[in-house]
Scaffold this motif. Structure first.
Motif, short mmCIF file in Angstrom:
data_model
loop_
_atom_site.label_atom_id
_atom_site.label_comp_id
_atom_site.label_asym_id
_atom_site.label_seq_id
_atom_site.Cartn_x
_atom_site.Cartn_y
_atom_site.Cartn_z
N GLU A 168 0.71 -0.98 0.20
CA GLU A 168 -0.07 -0.18 -0.29
C GLU A 168 1.02 1.42 -0.17
O GLU A 168 0.76 2.23 -0.57
CB GLU A 168 -1.15 -0.07 1.31
N PHE A 169 1.57 1.52 0.62
CA PHE A 169 2.87 2.48 1.10
C PHE A 169 3.17 2.70 -0.28
O PHE A 169 2.93 3.56 -1.40
CB PHE A 169 4.09 2.35 1.52
N LYS A 170 4.06 1.11 -1.36
CA LYS A 170 4.18 1.20 -2.75
C LYS A 170 3.72 2.92 -3.49
O LYS A 170 3.96 2.81 -4.48
CB LYS A 170 4.05 0.17 -2.95
N LYS A 171 2.02 1.60 -3.71
CA LYS A 171 0.59 2.41 -4.51
C LYS A 171 0.86 4.01 -3.84
O LYS A 171 0.82 4.60 -4.94
CB LYS A 171 -0.27 1.55 -4.06
N ARG A 172 0.80 4.37 -2.75
CA ARG A 172 0.27 5.25 -1.85
C ARG A 172 1.89 6.46 -2.75
O ARG A 172 1.55 8.15 -2.88
CB ARG A 172 0.79 5.30 -0.86
N PHE A 173 2.64 5.89 -2.67
CA PHE A 173 3.81 6.87 -3.07
C PHE A 173 4.65 6.50 -5.04
O PHE A 173 5.62 7.13 -5.03
CB PHE A 173 5.25 6.82 -2.26
N GLU A 174 3.80 6.28 -5.62
CA GLU A 174 3.98 5.47 -7.37
C GLU A 174 4.60 6.64 -8.06
O GLU A 174 3.60 7.81 -7.62
CB GLU A 174 2.30 4.55 -7.35
N GLY A 175 5.51 6.30 -8.90
CA GLY A 175 5.46 6.83 -9.15
C GLY A 175 7.02 8.32 -8.85
O GLY A 175 7.55 8.83 -9.66
N LYS A 176 7.23 7.84 -7.27
CA LYS A 176 8.54 9.27 -6.73
C LYS A 176 9.48 8.27 -6.66
O LYS A 176 9.51 7.02 -6.29
CB LYS A 176 8.30 9.72 -5.36
N GLU A 177 10.14 9.38 -7.36
CA GLU A 177 11.84 8.34 -7.21
C GLU A 177 12.25 8.33 -5.84
O GLU A 177 12.22 9.68 -5.02
CB GLU A 177 12.97 9.89 -8.00
N ILE A 178 12.08 7.02 -5.34
CA ILE A 178 13.05 7.28 -4.20
C ILE A 178 14.44 6.41 -3.87
O ILE A 178 14.42 5.69 -4.32
CB ILE A 178 12.39 6.48 -2.57
N THR A 179 15.09 6.87 -2.69
CA THR A 179 16.19 6.31 -2.78
C THR A 179 16.27 5.21 -1.46
O THR A 179 17.91 4.65 -1.63
CB THR A 179 17.36 7.26 -2.91
N LYS A 180 15.66 6.01 -0.41
CA LYS A 180 16.20 4.94 0.92
C LYS A 180 14.87 5.44 1.54
O LYS A 180 14.46 6.21 1.76
CB LYS A 180 17.28 6.08 1.25
N ILE A 181 14.56 4.27 2.88
CA ILE A 181 14.01 5.27 3.49
C ILE A 181 13.72 5.00 4.97
O ILE A 181 15.12 4.58 5.43
CB ILE A 181 12.82 3.17 3.40
N LEU A 182 13.91 5.84 5.95
CA LEU A 182 13.95 6.38 6.92
C LEU A 182 13.17 5.80 8.35
O LEU A 182 11.65 6.14 7.72
CB LEU A 182 14.80 7.78 6.98
N THR A 183 13.56 4.88 8.53
CA THR A 183 12.73 5.42 10.24
C THR A 183 13.53 5.31 11.22
O THR A 183 14.54 5.75 11.38
CB THR A 183 11.59 4.03 10.28
N ALA A 184 12.93 5.19 12.68
CA ALA A 184 13.29 5.30 14.15
C ALA A 184 13.40 3.80 14.73
O ALA A 184 12.49 3.32 14.69
CB ALA A 184 12.54 6.15 14.82
N GLU A 185 14.36 3.40 15.41
CA GLU A 185 14.11 2.48 15.94
C GLU A 185 13.37 1.90 17.26
O GLU A 185 12.80 3.77 17.92
CB GLU A 185 15.15 2.23 16.74
N VAL A 186 12.12 1.58 17.87
CA VAL A 186 12.23 0.25 17.65
C VAL A 186 10.96 0.04 16.52
O VAL A 186 11.24 -0.95 15.24
CB VAL A 186 12.37 -0.93 18.75
N SER A 187 10.24 0.68 16.49
CA SER A 187 8.99 0.06 16.43
C SER A 187 8.57 -0.01 14.45
O SER A 187 7.91 -0.34 14.77
CB SER A 187 8.12 1.02 16.94
N GLY A 188 9.29 1.03 13.94
CA GLY A 188 8.99 1.56 12.74
C GLY A 188 10.16 0.52 12.02
O GLY A 188 9.93 0.55 10.66
N ILE A 189 11.31 -0.63 12.60
CA ILE A 189 12.02 -0.94 10.96
C ILE A 189 11.03 -2.57 10.41
O ILE A 189 11.54 -2.17 9.89
CB ILE A 189 12.98 -1.78 12.42
#
Ligand code: 5GP
Length: 190
Positions: free
Chosen positions: A41-62
């Motif tokens: 679903e995230f892929k669909k929501r950001f379709e067509g956007k150039e993304i080179t990296k995903i950033l999150t915070a430890e722990v729950s986002g990982i």
């Protein structure tokens, strides 16, 4: 996202202080099938956007970010909350005020893992007051990288974070938005 809303209704628990506990599928035990659907679903929501990296915070986002990253084919970097001897000296830092814990903490990423050519998607489990996302944004800004958008699994729409972040022009995509908690039940905006 219908599947997610159903899961929250079925397995989520509303605690005192407007806290939603989703330990059985998102924050402690992990429902990998659901996480895969969240990633798609995230892929669909950001379709067509150039993304080179995903950033999150430890722990729950990982876990959420790591599974989503398979659909974006990019690396995940998670900001560390604790000072650690194994972390590089050269770091980008962000400040986060946690209302739930009533204290301020720092999040850090080694400079070598974010550069100014990076187009970053930030992913996190919850959006409440927006402080965690602002801390991660500080890291992206310090690196002169670009923040393409923010993917949130559960937004608590009755708290200020969503408005605050949308007002400064961030593309926030929340897969479930809670309007309120009523008599221990979750009422969704969508
Ligand atoms: P914010 O910085 O937006 O106020 O809060 C976001 C962070 O607080 C999230 O990363 C999440 O870890 C935690 N959080 C906020 N509200 C809740 C909640 O209702 N349930 C859970 N499990 N975590 C929350």
């Amino acid at each position: 996202m219908e599947l997610l809303r159903k899961k929250i209704i079925q397995d989520g628990r509303v605690l005192e202080g407007n806290i939603l506990k989703v330990d059985s599928f998102l924050n402690h035990q992990l429902d990998i099938e659901l996480l895969n659907e969240i990633g798609k679903e995230f892929k669909k929501r950001f379709e067509g956007k150039e993304i080179t990296k995903i950033l999150t915070a430890e722990v729950s986002g990982i876990a959420i970010a790591a599974i989503a990253a398979q659909y974006f084919n990019v690396p995940v970097v998670f900001a560390k909350k604790s000072e650690s001897k194994t972390l590089d000296n050269e770091t980008y830092e962000g400040n986060v005020y946690s209302y739930t814990k009533g204290k301020q903490y720092r999040v850090r990423v080694a400079k070598r893992y974010i550069s100014e050519s990076d187009k970053i998607l930030v992913i996190d489990d919850f959006l409440a007051n927006g402080q965690a996302i602002l801390g991660l944004k500080e890291i992206v800004d310090s690196a002169n990288a670009s923040l393409v958008g923010v993917g949130i699994v559960i937004e608590k729409g009755f708290q200020d974070g969503g408005n605050l972040l949308r007002k400064i022009g961030i593309n926030i995509q929340s897969l479930a938005i809670v309007e309120k908690f009523q008599d221990g039940a979750v009422v969704f905006k969508y």
